[in-house]
Design a protein around this motif. Structure first.
Motif, PDB file in Angstrom:
ATOM      1  N   ALA A  14     186.681  64.171  35.848  1.00 22.73           N
ATOM      2  CA  ALA A  14     187.653  65.007  35.204  1.00 22.73           C
ATOM      3  C   ALA A  14     189.029  64.315  34.875  1.00 22.73           C
ATOM      4  O   ALA A  14     189.531  64.456  33.724  1.00 22.73           O
ATOM      5  N   ASN A  15     189.343  63.324  35.661  1.00 25.09           N
ATOM      6  CA  ASN A  15     190.490  62.656  35.158  1.00 25.09           C
ATOM      7  C   ASN A  15     190.226  61.683  34.033  1.00 25.09           C
ATOM      8  O   ASN A  15     191.061  61.316  33.064  1.00 25.09           O
ATOM      9  N   ALA A  16     189.210  61.197  33.918  1.00 27.95           N
ATOM     10  CA  ALA A  16     188.793  60.329  32.877  1.00 27.95           C
ATOM     11  C   ALA A  16     188.594  61.243  31.467  1.00 27.95           C
ATOM     12  O   ALA A  16     189.196  60.910  30.308  1.00 27.95           O
ATOM     13  N   ALA A  17     188.062  62.421  31.679  1.00 29.03           N
ATOM     14  CA  ALA A  17     188.156  63.410  30.589  1.00 29.03           C
ATOM     15  C   ALA A  17     189.531  63.567  30.061  1.00 29.03           C
ATOM     16  O   ALA A  17     189.738  63.624  28.672  1.00 29.03           O
ATOM     17  N   ARG A  18     190.536  63.910  30.925  1.00 28.21           N
ATOM     18  CA  ARG A  18     191.935  64.304  30.725  1.00 28.21           C
ATOM     19  C   ARG A  18     192.505  63.103  29.692  1.00 28.21           C
ATOM     20  O   ARG A  18     193.215  63.380  28.742  1.00 28.21           O
ATOM     21  N   PHE A  19     192.197  61.823  30.216  1.00 27.53           N
ATOM     22  CA  PHE A  19     192.863  60.662  29.534  1.00 27.53           C
ATOM     23  C   PHE A  19     192.207  60.805  28.142  1.00 27.53           C
ATOM     24  O   PHE A  19     192.910  60.642  27.170  1.00 27.53           O
ATOM     25  N   CYS A  20     190.733  60.728  27.910  1.00 26.92           N
ATOM     26  CA  CYS A  20     190.339  60.885  26.729  1.00 26.92           C
ATOM     27  C   CYS A  20     190.799  61.862  25.754  1.00 26.92           C
ATOM     28  O   CYS A  20     191.160  61.763  24.585  1.00 26.92           O
ATOM     29  N   LEU A  21     190.802  63.237  26.068  1.00 23.84           N
ATOM     30  CA  LEU A  21     191.146  64.333  25.491  1.00 23.84           C
ATOM     31  C   LEU A  21     192.626  64.424  25.035  1.00 23.84           C
ATOM     32  O   LEU A  21     192.761  64.624  23.951  1.00 23.84           O
ATOM     33  N   HIS A  22     193.576  63.872  25.839  1.00 23.97           N
ATOM     34  CA  HIS A  22     194.642  63.782  25.440  1.00 23.97           C
ATOM     35  C   HIS A  22     195.068  62.730  24.678  1.00 23.97           C
ATOM     36  O   HIS A  22     196.099  63.097  23.656  1.00 23.97           O
ATOM     37  N   ASN A  23     194.314  61.518  24.388  1.00 24.51           N
ATOM     38  CA  ASN A  23     194.395  60.653  23.580  1.00 24.51           C
ATOM     39  C   ASN A  23     193.648  60.721  22.186  1.00 24.51           C
ATOM     40  O   ASN A  23     193.671  59.797  21.394  1.00 24.51           O
ATOM     41  N   GLY A  24     192.893  61.697  22.153  1.00 23.33           N
ATOM     42  CA  GLY A  24     191.930  61.692  21.151  1.00 23.33           C
ATOM     43  C   GLY A  24     190.622  60.675  21.210  1.00 23.33           C
ATOM     44  O   GLY A  24     189.997  60.379  20.176  1.00 23.33           O
TER      45      GLY A  24
END
Length: 246
Positions: A99-109
């Motif tokens: 979940a945290n990896a996803a948030r990092f990726c989604l926030h930064n494109g």
């Protein structure tokens, strides 16, 4: 190919290859600093069902813990040091949830290739939970994560749980029936040891309307060969050697 391939040619292996502690946000950040916009990572389950990033079944190589990671609850895993094994610079770097990896990726494109890496004996459950979590985290996103695995049971579970998420079959040998297995799993890609690709195997994959990805490519001659063959994506540790913008 029937559909455009939304993923870039260059993918950073476990975040930044060997330049930072693998499968951590520190590695993702370093890979991004080198211009990479897609990362490969390994996902398995804690004892209480939390998907988290780690390659090995056991904790000793890449954390301060001992024993099998999948046999410990996330609370205990979250307290471990997953950076000191690599270098003092990363001392105290924690394990990270999907979940945290996803948030990092989604926030930064950024984009993600999630290898489903089950603790032995948990193949189907891991495939189900990782696929369900990925579907939830990337809901309404234009480009979903690519789910891959060596474990056909895990990929079948991912297919049955979230059929809309793209899947790729990981191969370290081209065993008899490899293409039929990928077809049966509804895969959109074959991800194999780079040495296995040649003009014939690339043509076979293309004829089956599947994309061609390679791991782990760390030498220029190997990358040049794969580009000449027309393969689609290259997974590398050498984020310092290969420019994804080239």
């Amino acid at each position: 190919m029937n559909a455009p391939w939304p993923y870039p040619r260059w993918v950073a292996h476990r975040g930044a290859g060997k330049l930072a502690p693998e499968n951590t946000l520190a590695a993702f950040r370093l890979g991004a600093q080198h211009g990479y916009r897609m990362f490969e990572c390994d996902a398995k389950l804690s004892a209480d069902g939390v998907p988290f990033l780690m390659h090995d079944a056991t904790l000793e190589r890449t954390t301060s813990g001992r024993g099998t990671g999948g046999e410990q609850p996330w609370h205990a895993l979250s307290q471990l040091d997953a950076g000191s094994w690599h270098s003092r610079t990363y001392a105290g770097e924690p394990l990270v949830t999907l979940a945290n990896a996803a948030r990092f990726c989604l926030h930064n494109g950024y984009l993600l290739n999630i290898e489903i890496k089950p603790t032995p004996g948990t193949e189907r459950r891991t495939g189900e939970v990782v696929a369900r979590e990925a579907q939830r985290l990337w809901a309404d996103q234009a480009i979903p994560p690519l789910l891959t695995s060596f474990k056909t049971e895990a990929l079948a579970a991912a297919r049955d749980t979230a059929s809309d998420l793209p899947r790729g079959l990981l191969l370290d040998t081209l065993h008899a029936g490899w293409l039929d297995t990928a077809r049966d799993l509804g895969c959109v890609a074959i991800v194999c040891n780079h040495a296995l690709w040649d003009a014939q195997t690339v043509a076979q994959a293309r004829a089956a309307d599947m994309r061609t990805l390679s791991y782990t490519v760390n030498d220029e001659w190997a990358a040049e060969r794969l580009v000449a063959l027309g393969t689609d994506s290259i997974i590398t540790d050498r984020v310092d050697l290969f420019s994804p913008a080239a």
